[in-house]
Motif scaffolding. Sequence first.
Motif, mmCIF file in Angstrom:
data_model
loop_
_atom_site.group_PDB
_atom_site.id
_atom_site.type_symbol
_atom_site.label_atom_id
_atom_site.label_comp_id
_atom_site.label_asym_id
_atom_site.label_seq_id
_atom_site.Cartn_x
_atom_site.Cartn_y
_atom_site.Cartn_z
ATOM 1 N N THR A 56 0.303 -1.414 -0.050
ATOM 2 C CA THR A 56 -0.124 0.287 0.135
ATOM 3 C C THR A 56 1.171 1.635 -0.121
ATOM 4 O OG1 THR A 56 -0.326 -0.390 2.592
ATOM 5 C CG2 THR A 56 -2.096 -1.407 1.568
ATOM 6 N N ILE A 57 0.518 2.298 -0.742
ATOM 7 C CA ILE A 57 1.094 3.609 -0.507
ATOM 8 C C ILE A 57 -0.149 4.372 -0.222
ATOM 9 C CG2 ILE A 57 0.499 3.933 -3.023
ATOM 10 C CD1 ILE A 57 3.521 4.903 -2.968
ATOM 11 N N PHE A 67 -6.074 12.843 0.356
ATOM 12 C CA PHE A 67 -5.250 12.042 0.497
ATOM 13 C C PHE A 67 -5.878 10.399 0.013
ATOM 14 C CE2 PHE A 67 -7.976 10.690 4.452
ATOM 15 C CZ PHE A 67 -8.848 10.274 4.056
ATOM 16 N N SER A 68 -4.830 9.801 -0.481
ATOM 17 C CA SER A 68 -5.263 8.561 -1.327
ATOM 18 C C SER A 68 -4.690 7.004 -0.778
ATOM 19 C CB SER A 68 -4.757 8.611 -2.666
ATOM 20 O OG SER A 68 -5.553 7.357 -3.144
ATOM 21 N N LEU A 69 -5.511 6.328 -0.326
ATOM 22 C CA LEU A 69 -4.603 4.509 -0.586
ATOM 23 C C LEU A 69 -5.028 4.211 -1.260
ATOM 24 C CD1 LEU A 69 -3.626 3.679 2.767
ATOM 25 C CD2 LEU A 69 -5.285 2.694 3.424
ATOM 26 N N ARG A 70 -4.293 3.541 -1.954
ATOM 27 C CA ARG A 70 -3.889 2.855 -2.689
ATOM 28 C C ARG A 70 -2.928 1.530 -2.117
ATOM 29 N NH1 ARG A 70 -2.684 6.799 -7.165
ATOM 30 N NH2 ARG A 70 -4.170 8.504 -7.117
ATOM 31 N N LYS A 71 -3.419 0.264 -3.318
ATOM 32 C CA LYS A 71 -2.868 -0.986 -2.708
ATOM 33 C C LYS A 71 -2.828 -1.033 -4.275
ATOM 34 C CE LYS A 71 -2.915 -5.230 -1.130
ATOM 35 N NZ LYS A 71 -2.062 -5.119 0.247
ATOM 36 N N VAL A 125 -3.618 -0.647 -9.867
ATOM 37 C CA VAL A 125 -3.508 -0.162 -8.782
ATOM 38 C C VAL A 125 -5.111 0.268 -8.239
ATOM 39 C CG1 VAL A 125 -3.164 2.159 -7.640
ATOM 40 C CG2 VAL A 125 -1.745 0.654 -9.448
ATOM 41 N N VAL A 126 -5.161 0.022 -7.177
ATOM 42 C CA VAL A 126 -7.389 -0.240 -6.487
ATOM 43 C C VAL A 126 -7.301 1.318 -5.460
ATOM 44 C CG1 VAL A 126 -9.425 -0.897 -5.399
ATOM 45 C CG2 VAL A 126 -7.122 -2.505 -7.223
ATOM 46 N N GLU A 127 -7.614 1.810 -5.806
ATOM 47 C CA GLU A 127 -7.747 2.939 -4.310
ATOM 48 C C GLU A 127 -8.634 2.365 -3.779
ATOM 49 O OE1 GLU A 127 -7.727 7.920 -4.104
ATOM 50 O OE2 GLU A 127 -10.052 6.999 -4.538
#
Length: 160
Positions: free
Chosen positions: A21-22, A58-62, A69-71
């Motif tokens: 994750t990012i 913010f955007s947490l992405r996997k 890439v999925v938000e």
Amino acid sequence: MKIPDTFTAGTTFRLRAGTGTILLLRGSCSADLRAGDDGFIVASASETAQWAPGSVAFSLRKMAQNGDVVEVLNGFMTILPDIASLPAGADTRSQNRRTYDAICAVIENRASRDQESYKIGNRELKRMPVSDLLKLRAQYASFVAQENGRGGLIEHRVRF
């Protein structure tokens, strides 16, 4: 997992997000924070001390194994100032509190004046009626009470 609504700069940011994750932050500051092998996204206190106070999106992405890439989550967070970096005498009141205090000062000053308007030659001055100021004060008192986590109105310093 929940991203906090507020975060204080100069403290350690830690979020359990899972591997791959990012967390992207954009706004008053900009940061790309990647989760470590333990699944935690961490930014040290010295890193966050550089984050400017204000609103950030913010955007947490996997990152999926197939490269997609999925938000997972998005929203807004407020970065609060690191009080350790504020100079002595810094005004730490919120905008709502500063406005409320200014309205109270106008009402207090107005208590010794009996006219709402006057005209000299072709120049005219009109003041806001005290009743309107009292309504505005009550509105900002409510805002300040909400900020302070209280549902009721704050006590007024000036009464008529």
